[in-house]
Design an enzyme around this catalytic site. Sequence first.
Site, mmCIF file in Angstrom:
data_model
loop_
_atom_site.group_PDB
_atom_site.id
_atom_site.type_symbol
_atom_site.label_atom_id
_atom_site.label_comp_id
_atom_site.label_asym_id
_atom_site.label_seq_id
_atom_site.Cartn_x
_atom_site.Cartn_y
_atom_site.Cartn_z
ATOM 1 N N LYS A 110 0.857 -1.184 0.000
ATOM 2 C CA LYS A 110 0.000 0.000 0.000
ATOM 3 C C LYS A 110 0.893 1.233 0.000
ATOM 4 O O LYS A 110 1.850 1.320 0.765
ATOM 5 C CB LYS A 110 -0.874 -0.006 1.259
ATOM 6 C CG LYS A 110 -1.721 1.227 1.451
ATOM 7 C CD LYS A 110 -2.972 1.195 0.622
ATOM 8 C CE LYS A 110 -3.905 2.340 1.012
ATOM 9 N NZ LYS A 110 -5.137 2.333 0.224
ATOM 10 N N TYR A 168 9.402 13.573 14.071
ATOM 11 C CA TYR A 168 8.691 14.732 14.613
ATOM 12 C C TYR A 168 9.460 16.033 14.441
ATOM 13 O O TYR A 168 8.849 17.098 14.283
ATOM 14 C CB TYR A 168 8.210 14.503 16.045
ATOM 15 C CG TYR A 168 9.186 14.674 17.182
ATOM 16 C CD1 TYR A 168 9.734 15.917 17.504
ATOM 17 C CD2 TYR A 168 9.507 13.597 18.012
ATOM 18 C CE1 TYR A 168 10.592 16.084 18.584
ATOM 19 C CE2 TYR A 168 10.363 13.745 19.098
ATOM 20 C CZ TYR A 168 10.902 14.990 19.379
ATOM 21 O OH TYR A 168 11.743 15.147 20.458
ATOM 22 N N HIS A 210 11.652 23.237 21.517
ATOM 23 C CA HIS A 210 11.119 23.308 22.881
ATOM 24 C C HIS A 210 11.142 24.741 23.392
ATOM 25 O O HIS A 210 10.197 25.196 24.047
ATOM 26 C CB HIS A 210 11.934 22.406 23.814
ATOM 27 C CG HIS A 210 11.456 20.988 23.847
ATOM 28 N ND1 HIS A 210 10.399 20.579 24.631
ATOM 29 C CD2 HIS A 210 11.878 19.889 23.171
ATOM 30 C CE1 HIS A 210 10.192 19.291 24.444
ATOM 31 N NE2 HIS A 210 11.077 18.845 23.569
ATOM 32 N N HIS A 255 2.253 8.054 28.824
ATOM 33 C CA HIS A 255 1.577 7.569 27.617
ATOM 34 C C HIS A 255 2.191 6.276 27.093
ATOM 35 O O HIS A 255 1.521 5.497 26.408
ATOM 36 C CB HIS A 255 1.555 8.649 26.537
ATOM 37 C CG HIS A 255 2.865 8.877 25.861
ATOM 38 N ND1 HIS A 255 3.791 9.801 26.307
ATOM 39 C CD2 HIS A 255 3.430 8.296 24.772
ATOM 40 C CE1 HIS A 255 4.848 9.772 25.520
ATOM 41 N NE2 HIS A 255 4.663 8.885 24.582
ATOM 42 N N LEU A 301 -5.985 8.161 16.599
ATOM 43 C CA LEU A 301 -4.902 9.141 16.597
ATOM 44 C C LEU A 301 -5.142 10.281 15.609
ATOM 45 O O LEU A 301 -4.466 11.306 15.673
ATOM 46 C CB LEU A 301 -3.569 8.460 16.278
ATOM 47 C CG LEU A 301 -3.112 7.370 17.260
ATOM 48 C CD1 LEU A 301 -1.761 6.784 16.841
ATOM 49 C CD2 LEU A 301 -3.032 7.919 18.682
#
Length: 500
Positions: free
Chosen positions: A26, A207, A258, A142, A54
């Site tokens: 895919k 990220y 940050h 988490h 999510l």
Amino acid sequence: MSFSPCNYNTSDISTFELHVDSMLPKRINDPIHGLMEFDDWVIQFIDTPHFQRLRNIKQLGTTYYVFPGASHNRFEHSIGVAHLAYSLVKGLQDRQPDLEVEKDLECVTLAALCHDLGHGPFSHAFDNEVIPRTRPNIEWKHEIGSEKMFDHLLETNEIDFELGTDDVKFIKALIAGDWSKCPNRSRYLFDVVANKRNSIDVDKFDYLERDCYYLGMKSVFDFSRLMRYSRVVDEQIAYYFKECYNIYELFQTRYSLHKQVYNHRVGKAIEYMLCDALVEADSILGISKSIDNPEDYLQLNDTILNQIEFSKEPGLAKSREIINRIRTRKLYKFVDEYLVSDELKDHLTEQKINAREIIAHQGENDRLEEDDIIVDRLKLNYAMNDKNPVDYVKFYNQYNLDETFNLTKSQVSYFVPEKYEEISIRIFARKPEKMKPIQECFRKLLKIHAPHNTIPNEEITPSRGYTLPEGYETSKKRRHSSQSSNDQRISKHRVSIINS
């Protein structure tokens, strides 16, 4: 030469096409990684309620309220991390065939895909603020939620992919980044998703690049080079020595994000408002109890804000009021910030600098209460507290691929940092009209606790850039006052026209 026509049963065509289709990879087009290819078994995990949840959890939480481009979610980030994990390990195995072990590649891909299943509403705000305030006696992050949700995903979905008990245990250990839970599996794979050794992992690769893209910022860190010039030596992922400065760029980019974005003063103020709203609603909606039950947690995401906002439940009135303040931009306000030097770390502790101690220095007419003040102790670093993560990275050169070494800062650049952690004390006001007295009280407290015999007075004074002038009014007040003046002038003008 003659040809005889083929005889086949047309009723079998759809079955054949379905079989062929399931064998083809895919392809998912991604703005960061381009076309990503996944086998059908990976898509089966993606197409579950647990993973689809999510889509409704913002990657950067309340940062979206300050940077409107940051609208991306945990969904696409997790797919990106899975793609990078597969690519990194496949590349290592192709270059070093002796690394190939059955199921290793599949397990690390799944761990990367499912590593964020446990995130709650607005990402880190939930496990860093809401849970500690509503359930202070439990340890919960988490990652623990991700392991629990992964178990529940396997129990409640029919997935055509064989995973043994040891494989499931291995995947959860990879999510936690804890090799001690599976010491019989390949040690280097624990450097891929959640690297506790030196914090270089594909989660950061994705990220950092993805967040910069959606924030409209530039990143000079190049993860593709780092992946290409990696190899496994002594069960650890090592890097070509010329990539050392690129690794420093990784941690500097993380620090900058940050500093400038993830902990932006307005974004943090909104995060505190959001957390206050969820904490107030917890007794009515049982938000914090959902972490005990995967079925309940499956229904918990960012839409909880809308559920509270449009509810008619009287017990949610205070939460609705806070959310309305967010909508109308009547926000909690940043008041002051002090960057704590190494000499003052032992003096300006949480026991000495807190809301109770601040209001103890208020004037007679200040009328400050503890609940008016939020004290935020912000720690920023290179992902390993006050340590330099590059000290824990192994490098190789082209002359001996199987021998590693460390690099000191002096062998890389004299411009790399000398320190790797900073602590700031930031003060926020829940009531903007109390900003000025809160700031004055905070600055009095700082001077009381700083050792005057060793620290110059100017070093215990926050930046003048934050100093509020006498008679300060918030922008909302000034706007309202200005609007009232305009309304009065318009009314007088109308009266003069009528009289004339």
